[in-house]
Design a protein around this motif. Structure first.
Motif, PDB file in Angstrom:
ATOM      1  N   ALA A  19     -17.462  36.155   6.301  1.00 26.14           N
ATOM      2  CA  ALA A  19     -16.509  37.239   6.013  1.00 26.14           C
ATOM      3  C   ALA A  19     -15.086  36.833   6.374  1.00 26.14           C
ATOM      4  O   ALA A  19     -14.140  37.066   5.593  1.00 26.14           O
ATOM      5  N   ILE A  20     -14.924  36.212   7.538  1.00 23.13           N
ATOM      6  CA  ILE A  20     -13.595  35.764   7.962  1.00 23.13           C
ATOM      7  C   ILE A  20     -13.063  34.702   7.007  1.00 23.13           C
ATOM      8  O   ILE A  20     -11.881  34.724   6.596  1.00 23.13           O
ATOM      9  N   SER A  21     -13.928  33.767   6.640  1.00 23.52           N
ATOM     10  CA  SER A  21     -13.509  32.674   5.741  1.00 23.52           C
ATOM     11  C   SER A  21     -13.089  33.213   4.381  1.00 23.52           C
ATOM     12  O   SER A  21     -12.041  32.830   3.834  1.00 23.52           O
ATOM     13  N   VAL A  22     -13.897  34.120   3.828  1.00 22.76           N
ATOM     14  CA  VAL A  22     -13.573  34.701   2.523  1.00 22.76           C
ATOM     15  C   VAL A  22     -12.244  35.442   2.574  1.00 22.76           C
ATOM     16  O   VAL A  22     -11.407  35.333   1.674  1.00 22.76           O
ATOM     17  N   LEU A  23     -12.054  36.190   3.649  1.00 25.66           N
ATOM     18  CA  LEU A  23     -10.820  36.954   3.790  1.00 25.66           C
ATOM     19  C   LEU A  23      -9.609  36.033   3.891  1.00 25.66           C
ATOM     20  O   LEU A  23      -8.597  36.219   3.189  1.00 25.66           O
ATOM     21  N   LEU A  24      -9.694  35.008   4.735  1.00 26.98           N
ATOM     22  CA  LEU A  24      -8.557  34.085   4.913  1.00 26.98           C
ATOM     23  C   LEU A  24      -8.280  33.282   3.647  1.00 26.98           C
ATOM     24  O   LEU A  24      -7.127  33.128   3.235  1.00 26.98           O
ATOM     25  N   ILE A  25      -9.341  32.753   3.019  1.00 25.79           N
ATOM     26  CA  ILE A  25      -9.162  31.971   1.791  1.00 25.79           C
ATOM     27  C   ILE A  25      -8.557  32.830   0.685  1.00 25.79           C
ATOM     28  O   ILE A  25      -7.678  32.386  -0.065  1.00 25.79           O
ATOM     29  N   SER A  26      -8.992  34.064   0.603  1.00 30.26           N
ATOM     30  CA  SER A  26      -8.460  34.972  -0.414  1.00 30.26           C
ATOM     31  C   SER A  26      -6.974  35.229  -0.202  1.00 30.26           C
ATOM     32  O   SER A  26      -6.184  35.167  -1.146  1.00 30.26           O
ATOM     33  N   ILE A  27      -6.633  35.529   1.049  1.00 33.38           N
ATOM     34  CA  ILE A  27      -5.221  35.813   1.336  1.00 33.38           C
ATOM     35  C   ILE A  27      -4.351  34.584   1.060  1.00 33.38           C
ATOM     36  O   ILE A  27      -3.309  34.668   0.389  1.00 33.38           O
ATOM     37  N   ILE A  28      -4.800  33.415   1.574  1.00 34.42           N
ATOM     38  CA  ILE A  28      -4.021  32.187   1.380  1.00 34.42           C
ATOM     39  C   ILE A  28      -3.934  31.839  -0.109  1.00 34.42           C
ATOM     40  O   ILE A  28      -2.879  31.473  -0.635  1.00 34.42           O
ATOM     41  N   GLY A  29      -5.068  31.958  -0.819  1.00 40.25           N
ATOM     42  CA  GLY A  29      -5.075  31.642  -2.249  1.00 40.25           C
ATOM     43  C   GLY A  29      -4.166  32.546  -3.043  1.00 40.25           C
ATOM     44  O   GLY A  29      -3.428  32.104  -3.926  1.00 40.25           O
ATOM     45  N   ILE A  30      -4.230  33.842  -2.729  1.00 40.11           N
ATOM     46  CA  ILE A  30      -3.397  34.805  -3.457  1.00 40.11           C
ATOM     47  C   ILE A  30      -1.916  34.539  -3.196  1.00 40.11           C
ATOM     48  O   ILE A  30      -1.087  34.560  -4.118  1.00 40.11           O
ATOM     49  N   ILE A  31      -1.576  34.257  -1.949  1.00 43.21           N
ATOM     50  CA  ILE A  31      -0.174  33.960  -1.611  1.00 43.21           C
ATOM     51  C   ILE A  31       0.279  32.686  -2.319  1.00 43.21           C
ATOM     52  O   ILE A  31       1.392  32.606  -2.865  1.00 43.21           O
ATOM     53  N   ALA A  32      -0.603  31.675  -2.344  1.00 46.50           N
ATOM     54  CA  ALA A  32      -0.253  30.403  -2.996  1.00 46.50           C
ATOM     55  C   ALA A  32      -0.026  30.596  -4.493  1.00 46.50           C
ATOM     56  O   ALA A  32       0.963  30.099  -5.067  1.00 46.50           O
ATOM     57  N   ILE A  33      -0.926  31.311  -5.139  1.00 40.13           N
ATOM     58  CA  ILE A  33      -0.783  31.555  -6.578  1.00 40.13           C
ATOM     59  C   ILE A  33       0.495  32.322  -6.877  1.00 40.13           C
ATOM     60  O   ILE A  33       1.252  31.991  -7.805  1.00 40.13           O
ATOM     61  N   ALA A  34       0.750  33.358  -6.079  1.00 40.60           N
ATOM     62  CA  ALA A  34       1.956  34.159  -6.289  1.00 40.60           C
ATOM     63  C   ALA A  34       3.212  33.315  -6.116  1.00 40.60           C
ATOM     64  O   ALA A  34       4.182  33.424  -6.884  1.00 40.60           O
ATOM     65  N   THR A  35       3.191  32.463  -5.098  1.00 31.98           N
ATOM     66  CA  THR A  35       4.369  31.605  -4.851  1.00 31.98           C
ATOM     67  C   THR A  35       4.605  30.650  -6.011  1.00 31.98           C
ATOM     68  O   THR A  35       5.751  30.474  -6.499  1.00 31.98           O
ATOM     69  N   ILE A  36       3.530  30.023  -6.487  1.00 31.41           N
ATOM     70  CA  ILE A  36       3.660  29.063  -7.596  1.00 31.41           C
ATOM     71  C   ILE A  36       4.185  29.751  -8.857  1.00 31.41           C
ATOM     72  O   ILE A  36       5.088  29.252  -9.544  1.00 31.41           O
ATOM     73  N   VAL A  37       3.617  30.897  -9.161  1.00 31.41           N
ATOM     74  CA  VAL A  37       4.038  31.628 -10.362  1.00 31.41           C
ATOM     75  C   VAL A  37       5.500  32.028 -10.274  1.00 31.41           C
ATOM     76  O   VAL A  37       6.284  31.892 -11.236  1.00 31.41           O
ATOM     77  N   LEU A  38       5.911  32.519  -9.113  1.00 29.47           N
ATOM     78  CA  LEU A  38       7.292  32.968  -8.941  1.00 29.47           C
ATOM     79  C   LEU A  38       8.265  31.800  -8.987  1.00 29.47           C
ATOM     80  O   LEU A  38       9.368  31.909  -9.547  1.00 29.47           O
ATOM     81  N   LEU A  39       7.884  30.678  -8.417  1.00 33.86           N
ATOM     82  CA  LEU A  39       8.770  29.503  -8.447  1.00 33.86           C
ATOM     83  C   LEU A  39       8.889  28.936  -9.857  1.00 33.86           C
ATOM     84  O   LEU A  39       9.935  28.389 -10.235  1.00 33.86           O
ATOM     85  N   ALA A  40       7.813  29.058 -10.621  1.00 32.63           N
ATOM     86  CA  ALA A  40       7.836  28.509 -11.981  1.00 32.63           C
ATOM     87  C   ALA A  40       8.546  29.424 -12.969  1.00 32.63           C
ATOM     88  O   ALA A  40       8.904  29.001 -14.067  1.00 32.63           O
ATOM     89  N   ALA A  41       8.720  30.642 -12.596  1.00 32.58           N
ATOM     90  CA  ALA A  41       9.346  31.603 -13.510  1.00 32.58           C
ATOM     91  C   ALA A  41      10.826  31.297 -13.692  1.00 32.58           C
ATOM     92  O   ALA A  41      11.513  30.869 -12.760  1.00 32.58           O
ATOM     93  N   LYS A  42      11.314  31.523 -14.904  1.00 31.78           N
ATOM     94  CA  LYS A  42      12.738  31.333 -15.174  1.00 31.78           C
ATOM     95  C   LYS A  42      13.530  32.472 -14.563  1.00 31.78           C
ATOM     96  O   LYS A  42      13.026  33.569 -14.352  1.00 31.78           O
ATOM     97  N   GLU A  43      14.800  32.172 -14.319  1.00 30.67           N
ATOM     98  CA  GLU A  43      15.633  33.174 -13.638  1.00 30.67           C
ATOM     99  C   GLU A  43      15.737  34.450 -14.443  1.00 30.67           C
ATOM    100  O   GLU A  43      15.765  35.548 -13.891  1.00 30.67           O
TER     101      GLU A  43
END
Length: 264
Positions: A19-43
């Motif tokens: 449960a702890i692993s799933v929760l941490l991996i989910s949070i980290i994965g979601i943050i990583a995906i969001a960061t990548i998408v936002l950085l790749a987006a045009k201004e």
């Protein structure tokens, strides 16, 4: 202690770490995906992209967190409900056990009872001294309660040592206080059971009247417990020949005897 043991059990449980692993991996994965998408987006499209990402990511994060929390809370609720059911079953089972035990098999017979009998020399409460007769017997036998029987072994009271101690203490403090008018000091060795009964509050007088219940030998411990529970603070049941206070005592059922037989 129980909390520490529960924590240790959690650490040893694989589901806890999953449960702890799933929760941490989910949070980290979601943050990583969001960061990548936002950085790749045009201004020019950053604001729209941010709205889209967070409208998709936040419900997902909430779902994962909600799933993990629901798991633990539902587990606690289940355990709590299960514990309540067990207590109900134990209570029912306890009464069934008491129902199967005859009073005659569990009582302390009168020949083995520590009690005080009124006699020709001490025919009534006015002749029974608290310190010499009652406290002396209680201390000698290491007891906290004492049945008082009349000359025919009929029950009168079950006296609690705490009542005697409180009465004697109150009398000693009252006599030690400076009186408004001179009065002879109270001699605690001369105080009688009648003095205590007459000087007691209405609450204590009532308790003395109902300090014990009565049953007959053919009753069960379940009957004894029901009678004992009719009055608050009652801890004793005296067994008499016909089950009333108007016949001689043949035995004594203490609350501890009932508790021991009720244990599942």
């Amino acid at each position: 202690m129980a909390e520490n043991e529960s924590t240790q059990e959690n650490f040893k449980n694989p589901r806890f770490w999953i449960a702890i692993s799933v929760l941490l991996i989910s949070i980290i994965g979601i943050i990583a995906i969001a960061t990548i998408v936002l950085l790749a987006a045009k201004e020019t499209t950053f604001l729209e992209t941010a709205k889209t990402v967070f409208s998709s990511i936040l419900p997902l994060l909430a779902t994962w967190v909600g799933t993990v929390l629901a798991y633990y809370f539902s587990k606690d609720n289940f355990e709590s409900a299960n514990r309540n059911v067990r207590e109900m079953v134990n209570k029912m089972t306890s009464m069934e056990k008491l129902q199967s035990v005859s009073v005659s098999k569990a009582l302390i017979p009168i020949k083995d009872m520590v009690c005080f009998r009124l006699s020709v020399q001490k025919p009534d409460e006015g002749k029974v001294f608290l310190k010499l007769d009652l406290l002396g017997l209680l201390e000698d036998k290491n007891r906290n309660r004492l049945p008082i029987l009349d000359q025919n072994d009929k029950p009168k009271y079950v006296i609690h040592r705490s009542l005697i101690d409180r009465f004697l203490t109150e009398k000693m403090f009252t006599s030690a206080a400076p009186p408004a008018t001179p009065a002879a000091p109270v001699d605690p060795t001369k105080l009688t059971l009648k003095d205590m009964i007459d000087s007691s509050s209405e609450e204590v007088k009532k308790f003395l009247r109902v300090s014990f219940a009565t049953v007959k030998e053919t009753d069960t411990l379940a009957d004894a417990k029901r009678e004992m529970d009719r009055e608050k603070g009652r801890l004793d049941v005296l067994v008499t020949r016909d089950g009333t206070a108007n016949s001689p005592v043949v035995g004594w059922i203490k609350n501890q005897i009932i508790n021991d037989h009720a244990t599942v």
